[in-house]
Design an enzyme around this catalytic site. Structure first.
Site, PDB file in Angstrom:
ATOM      1  CE  LYS A  45      50.395  73.848   3.038  1.00 40.66           C
ATOM      2  NZ  LYS A  45      49.873  74.387   4.309  1.00 40.66           N
ATOM      3  CB  CYS A  78      34.733  67.118   4.446  1.00 39.27           C
ATOM      4  SG  CYS A  78      35.239  65.554   5.160  1.00 39.27           S
ATOM      5  CD  GLU A 134      38.733  62.042  -0.158  1.00 37.25           C
ATOM      6  OE1 GLU A 134      37.576  62.498  -0.099  1.00 37.25           O
ATOM      7  OE2 GLU A 134      38.970  60.843  -0.346  1.00 37.25           O
ATOM      8  CD  GLU A 147      32.167  72.792   2.517  1.00 32.60           C
ATOM      9  OE1 GLU A 147      33.013  73.401   1.839  1.00 32.60           O
ATOM     10  OE2 GLU A 147      32.395  71.705   3.065  1.00 32.60           O
TER      11      GLU A 147
HETATM   12  P1  NAD Z   1      41.894  75.111   1.976  1.00 31.09           P
HETATM   13  O1  NAD Z   1      41.662  74.601   0.596  1.00 31.09           O
HETATM   14  O2  NAD Z   1      41.823  76.561   2.222  1.00 31.09           O
HETATM   15  O3  NAD Z   1      43.322  74.647   2.506  1.00 31.09           O
HETATM   16  C1  NAD Z   1      43.707  73.292   2.517  1.00 31.09           C
HETATM   17  C2  NAD Z   1      45.216  73.184   2.446  1.00 31.09           C
HETATM   18  O4  NAD Z   1      45.673  73.614   1.162  1.00 31.09           O
HETATM   19  C3  NAD Z   1      45.969  74.033   3.466  1.00 31.09           C
HETATM   20  O5  NAD Z   1      47.036  73.267   3.980  1.00 31.09           O
HETATM   21  C4  NAD Z   1      46.480  75.184   2.618  1.00 31.09           C
HETATM   22  O6  NAD Z   1      47.626  75.806   3.128  1.00 31.09           O
HETATM   23  C5  NAD Z   1      46.784  74.483   1.319  1.00 31.09           C
HETATM   24  N1  NAD Z   1      46.877  75.353   0.146  1.00 31.09           N
HETATM   25  C6  NAD Z   1      46.265  76.535  -0.085  1.00 31.09           C
HETATM   26  N2  NAD Z   1      46.597  77.009  -1.315  1.00 31.09           N
HETATM   27  C7  NAD Z   1      47.433  76.097  -1.871  1.00 31.09           C
HETATM   28  C8  NAD Z   1      48.114  75.991  -3.132  1.00 31.09           C
HETATM   29  N3  NAD Z   1      47.968  76.922  -4.060  1.00 31.09           N
HETATM   30  N4  NAD Z   1      48.873  74.911  -3.357  1.00 31.09           N
HETATM   31  C9  NAD Z   1      49.005  73.932  -2.438  1.00 31.09           C
HETATM   32  N5  NAD Z   1      48.402  73.979  -1.222  1.00 31.09           N
HETATM   33  C10 NAD Z   1      47.616  75.033  -0.940  1.00 31.09           C
HETATM   34  O7  NAD Z   1      40.858  74.300   2.872  1.00 31.09           O
HETATM   35  P2  NAD Z   1      40.580  74.466   4.449  1.00 31.09           P
HETATM   36  O8  NAD Z   1      39.887  75.777   4.670  1.00 31.09           O
HETATM   37  O9  NAD Z   1      41.817  74.143   5.204  1.00 31.09           O
HETATM   38  O10 NAD Z   1      39.555  73.268   4.713  1.00 31.09           O
HETATM   39  C11 NAD Z   1      38.185  73.413   4.552  1.00 31.09           C
HETATM   40  C12 NAD Z   1      37.699  72.752   3.287  1.00 31.09           C
HETATM   41  O11 NAD Z   1      38.192  71.418   3.201  1.00 31.09           O
HETATM   42  C13 NAD Z   1      36.203  72.614   3.235  1.00 31.09           C
HETATM   43  O12 NAD Z   1      35.727  72.898   1.936  1.00 31.09           O
HETATM   44  C14 NAD Z   1      35.963  71.151   3.553  1.00 31.09           C
HETATM   45  O13 NAD Z   1      34.733  70.639   3.124  1.00 31.09           O
HETATM   46  C15 NAD Z   1      37.137  70.507   2.910  1.00 31.09           C
HETATM   47  N6  NAD Z   1      37.416  69.199   3.498  1.00 31.09           N
HETATM   48  C16 NAD Z   1      37.204  68.075   2.740  1.00 31.09           C
HETATM   49  C17 NAD Z   1      37.408  66.815   3.284  1.00 31.09           C
HETATM   50  C18 NAD Z   1      37.174  65.566   2.481  1.00 31.09           C
HETATM   51  O14 NAD Z   1      37.600  64.502   2.895  1.00 31.09           O
HETATM   52  N7  NAD Z   1      36.523  65.635   1.350  1.00 31.09           N
HETATM   53  C19 NAD Z   1      37.843  66.706   4.601  1.00 31.09           C
HETATM   54  C20 NAD Z   1      38.051  67.866   5.354  1.00 31.09           C
HETATM   55  C21 NAD Z   1      37.843  69.115   4.776  1.00 31.09           C
END
Ligand code: NAD
Length: 476
Positions: free
Chosen positions: A176, A283, A249, A380
């Site tokens: 997704k 990230c 992650e 962050e």
């Molecule tokens: P987010 O957590 O808002 O969303 C990530 C994904 O989760 C999206 O596809 C979203 O639709 C989905 N999602 C939301 N609620 C859900 C649920 N209840 N069940 C299942 N899926 C759900 O994150 P974002 O805003 O897209 O990304 C930014 C964050 O991601 C930052 O905190 C960043 O640091 C982190 N990030 C981490 C890494 C890593 O490798 N550690 C890499 C990139 C981004």
């Protein structure tokens, strides 16, 4: 308006309901994305389930060859997909190579490389014990169906990180994409799927609710999640109900520590991109910078010169180094953190004022006269803002680096590698870079500790993470 489709079992699948994907640089509507229903998510998982035994049973060499074909497909479609990344995510197209801006073409180049490398890795049988009476072998078996949930910052690269090791190891995948950057991923998977048997890779698009349908499905054998800590916690709770294993992650708040012997000029470019890669929406970007009093002004001056020289604009235009922030929520967060810093008496060295006009543009911003405890330091920011904090002694800088519940990356900058290593080993983070930041590599494991998650991706360890060990124990 063009409607895009999911790929399930090798076929295009649309939905009754859809949502618009918008260009963050212009506000333009780019296309309509299907909002998958609960039933469609279940069908995608069922398709992955049905395809998995056949995929895992293929000879290893055959799976490898098909994955190399996938790498060729990505290469052949790189420009088409890079344009989608720029239009939808905002990063400039840029170029590939050491002197070029690491933008969307760089992301696609990464997709190709992060496909070729896992395709060429093996997990041979490990004989962990043998004597005259017995022989014990550890074999690696695929989990089965992997559910992948991706964020919007490096939408295609992170999708590849989740998909490729999984299928290399004999799993099938349902992914997704983020609702903010769906089209690029739907198109990437559509093209990749043409080179693979039906059902090996499948997509379901939609928001958090659709992600929920996927992670709650009892027929999912492992969840790979990349995103925020708050969502990670929700997914971990859903996974617990079915005892589904997860890789998490999550977000970071990486500290970069400049040691007193560092050369501000020599490190400026590395530090700059370490903090501002993809407008800080990475990230493992440096998100708080600790500098000794003696170097403070010189480091700030070097970073300011670079920040002010970077052209910002629509990433489809030539010569652009920085695009917009990807979405309104993230933009508002950046504005709020900078305003709170100002109200707390911090100094805005450059930037600090939202830009006029369409698009979520915010200037590269350096903030000084700020300390641990300020929201901009402790949270962050995930945007183009770097707080620079003076420290008196290295001990206090190490304590600052470790005081938060985040531990993705960190960096230490010094002319003395041994001294830098001694500091690095005391920092609580999954990776500590020396004289570089965020320098990930497809052969080197990457993952967080503390609130930044668990499990690793990349390299042999990343491949092991999408398999389960099976011991074959033989009496002699
Ligand atoms: P987010 O957590 O808002 O969303 C990530 C994904 O989760 C999206 O596809 C979203 O639709 C989905 N999602 C939301 N609620 C859900 C649920 N209840 N069940 C299942 N899926 C759900 O994150 P974002 O805003 O897209 O990304 C930014 C964050 O991601 C930052 O905190 C960043 O640091 C982190 N990030 C981490 C890494 C890593 O490798 N550690 C890499 C990139 C981004």
């Amino acid at each position: 308006m063009k409607s895009f489709a999911n790929t399930v079992n090798g076929r295009a699948v649309s939905s009754v309901n859809g949502f618009e994907s918008k260009n963050p640089a212009t506000g333009e509507v780019l296309g309509l994305v299907p909002n998958s229903s609960a039933e469609q998510v279940a069908q995608a998982v069922a398709a992955a389930r049905a395809a998995q035994p056949g995929w895992a049973a293929r000879p290893d060499a055959e799976r490898k060859a098909l994955m190399m074909k996938v790498a060729e497909v990505i290469k052949g479609s790189a420009e088409y997909l890079a344009e989608w990344v720029t239009r939808e995510q905002g990063k400039p197209l840029g170029g590939v190579g050491p002197d070029q801006v690491p933008g969307a073409r760089f992301e696609l180049w990464g997709c190709e490389v992060w496909t070729q490398v896992p395709a060429s890795l093996d997990l041979p049988v490990d004989v962990v014990f043998e004597d005259a009476t017995r022989r014990d072998e550890v074999h690696r078996k695929p989990f089965g169906v992997i559910a992948a949930i991706a964020p919007w910052n490096w939408p295609l690269l992170i999708a590849i990180w989740q998909i490729i090791p999984s299928i290399r190891a004999g799993n099938t995948v349902v992914i997704k994409p983020s609702e903010y950057t769906s089209i690029g991923t739907l198109e990437l998977v559509r093209l990749m799927a043409e080179a693979l048997p039906p059902g090996v890779i499948n997509t379901v698009s939609g928001g958090g609710e659709v992600g929920g349908f996927l992670v709650e499905n009892a027929d999912v054998d492992k969840i790979m999640f990349t995103g925020s800590g708050a969502t990670g916690a929700r997914i971990a709770a859903a996974a617990a109900k079915n005892l589904t294993p997860t890789t998490m992650e999550l977000g970071g708040n990486d500290a970069a520590i400049v040691l007193p012997d560092a050369d501000p000029k020599a490190m400026a470019m590395g530090l700059f991109w370490g903090a501002f890669l993809n407008m800080g929406q990475t990230c493992a970007c440096a998100k708080r910078l600790y500098v000794p009093e003696s170097l403070h002004d010189a480091v700030v001056a070097e970073l300011k010169a670079l920040a002010e020289a970077m052209p910002m604009g629509n990433g489809m235009d030539a010569g652009i180094a920085m695009g917009p922030i990807q979405n309104r929520m993230q933009y508002d967060k950046v504005v709020s953190l900078v305003e709170q810093a100002k109200a707390g008496g911090a100094t805005i060295v450059c930037g600090g004022k939202p830009e006029e006009g369409p698009g979520y543009f915010y200037p590269l911003t350096l903030v000084t006269n700020i300390a641990d405890g300020a929201a901009l330091v402790d949270q962050e920011q995930f945007g183009p803002v770097l707080p620079i904090i003076k420290y008196k002694d290295v001990e206090s800088a190490i304590a600052s680096a470790n005081r938060l519940d985040a531990g993705l990356g960190a960096s230490v900058w010094s002319a003395d590698i041994e001294q830098a290593k001694a500091v690095a080993s005391r920092i609580q983070a999954g990776t500590v870079w020396i004289n570089q930041h965020g320098a990930i590599h497809p052969m080197v494991p990457f993952g967080g500790v503390k609130g930044s998650g668990w499990g690793v991706e990349f390299g042999t360890d990343g491949l092991k993470a999408v398999t389960q060990p099976q011991v074959i124990s033989i009496k002699k």
